[in-house]
Design an enzyme around this catalytic site. Sequence first.
Site, PDB file in Angstrom:
ATOM      1  CG  HIS A  80      34.656  30.710  42.866  1.00 43.05           C
ATOM      2  ND1 HIS A  80      34.925  32.045  42.729  1.00 43.05           N
ATOM      3  CD2 HIS A  80      35.763  30.183  43.419  1.00 43.05           C
ATOM      4  CE1 HIS A  80      36.133  32.315  43.186  1.00 43.05           C
ATOM      5  NE2 HIS A  80      36.662  31.197  43.607  1.00 43.05           N
ATOM      6  CG  HIS A 100      44.755  31.524  39.892  1.00 47.73           C
ATOM      7  ND1 HIS A 100      44.138  32.711  40.172  1.00 47.73           N
ATOM      8  CD2 HIS A 100      44.794  31.451  38.541  1.00 47.73           C
ATOM      9  CE1 HIS A 100      43.814  33.335  39.069  1.00 47.73           C
ATOM     10  NE2 HIS A 100      44.213  32.607  38.042  1.00 47.73           N
ATOM     11  CD  GLU A 104      44.899  34.135  34.266  1.00 49.28           C
ATOM     12  OE1 GLU A 104      44.733  35.149  34.982  1.00 49.28           O
ATOM     13  OE2 GLU A 104      44.657  32.986  34.662  1.00 49.28           O
ATOM     14  CG  HIS A 151      48.484  38.408  36.405  1.00 42.68           C
ATOM     15  ND1 HIS A 151      47.146  38.626  36.645  1.00 42.68           N
ATOM     16  CD2 HIS A 151      49.154  39.444  36.990  1.00 42.68           C
ATOM     17  CE1 HIS A 151      47.009  39.723  37.369  1.00 42.68           C
ATOM     18  NE2 HIS A 151      48.212  40.241  37.580  1.00 42.68           N
ATOM     19  CG  HIS A 188      47.390  36.074  38.888  1.00 40.35           C
ATOM     20  ND1 HIS A 188      48.167  35.058  38.378  1.00 40.35           N
ATOM     21  CD2 HIS A 188      46.168  35.892  38.344  1.00 40.35           C
ATOM     22  CE1 HIS A 188      47.461  34.307  37.555  1.00 40.35           C
ATOM     23  NE2 HIS A 188      46.231  34.779  37.531  1.00 40.35           N
TER      24      HIS A 188
END
Length: 433
Positions: free
Chosen positions: A288, A331, A337, A361, A367
């Site tokens: 994705h 990642h 974020e 994060h 995370h």
Amino acid sequence: MSTIDAKYLSGFGSYFETEKIAGALPAGQNSPQRCRYGLYAEQLSGSAFTAARHLNLRSWLYRIQPAVVHLPFRPLAHAALDGMAAHGPITPNQLRWDPLPMPTKPTDFLQGLQPMATNALPAERIGSTAYHYAFNAPMDGKYFYSADGEWLFLPEQGELKLRTELGTLEVPPGWCAVVPRGVRFQVEAVGGSARGYICENHGAPFRLPELGPIGSNGLANPRDFQSPVAAYEEKTGSFKLVAKFQGALWEGEIDHSPLDVVAWHGNYAPYRYDLSRFNTVNTVSFDHPDPSIFTVLTSASDNPGTANCDFVIFPPRWMVAKNTFRPPYYHRNVMSEYMGLILGKYDAKPEGFVPGGASLHNCMSGHGPDADTYGKASQAELNPVYLGDTLAFMFESNRVFRPTKWAMETSLLQKSYHQCWAGLKREFDPKKG
């Protein structure tokens, strides 16, 4: 185009004109010697006068009294905002919070505003600040504006009514709205109470991201953004004008409503957007794409391709990729974020991350999905699945977010958040293929 009976004007970044009284807009010039109906002409600039034409933001307002008419400002105490400077060291730990409780005593929007994390340098017009709000009383006799940045509203519970100088925006959950830097406004809860999120963008104004290889269609469509028509308030009395300036609040007395613009034209105006109109792009083969495909609005930084702040959503969508781990992958990111949830469940963490809550994060903090999600998704039969009951969002920034002192000390902080990954067991076996 003179719009008197319509409620909204459509088109992101469009140049509009609207008048509540026919003929209030001057013909052929911006600042005539005398405006009709005894109005004052005033320009509201959202960019430098010399900004490139496609970046130049300004509107001409024709109002009952100009914005200079108020008594001097004086400092206004606000426990939550005043405490933003008293942080300790920024932690690299993953953080998550429960939702704000609804107040039990009468609390207006400003009183119910809680800053959570910031990376702002307001004097340099850089960074962003994440707030939560919960309130149950109107801003009676009180008006507000921020000189520090534009305000992106994301209701989670309760419809908002944003009454601004340039008109009124109704904003139910599932929509977003932006009030530009410097625009004066009031916030009302249509049903009496409301809760949600705010991003104060201190940097370059939000705009639509470039589509690149996606082409001319996809993501947010400019036609779906709506700005209000002129709707003036002619009211005199004893009122308060509250300004946010360099991170602090200031209050001045004003003897009339500042929402007195009878007509306006320009491209610097509040707007709203129905997030269900976002045209989600995703893979139809394997793997994705990066979460940047979900960007609704972006605030550019001086580093090309790297955002001061991106507003990203994770809306209802089909998942069809084959031979693929479908939830968000594990990642670490150079960007930081701040996430929230408006509706339903988030596919990477169906438990613990709830509507009205949030997570942070920061740069290079690992995370990803919790252990239970990993276990199920790594063994799932990969048929097409529609994720329908969900709407999450992210404020992503190239600058590290500093949690506020309150955010680090509140009982809403989930001290056991890290345990959601504790079940990720060692499965390595060099004898297995």
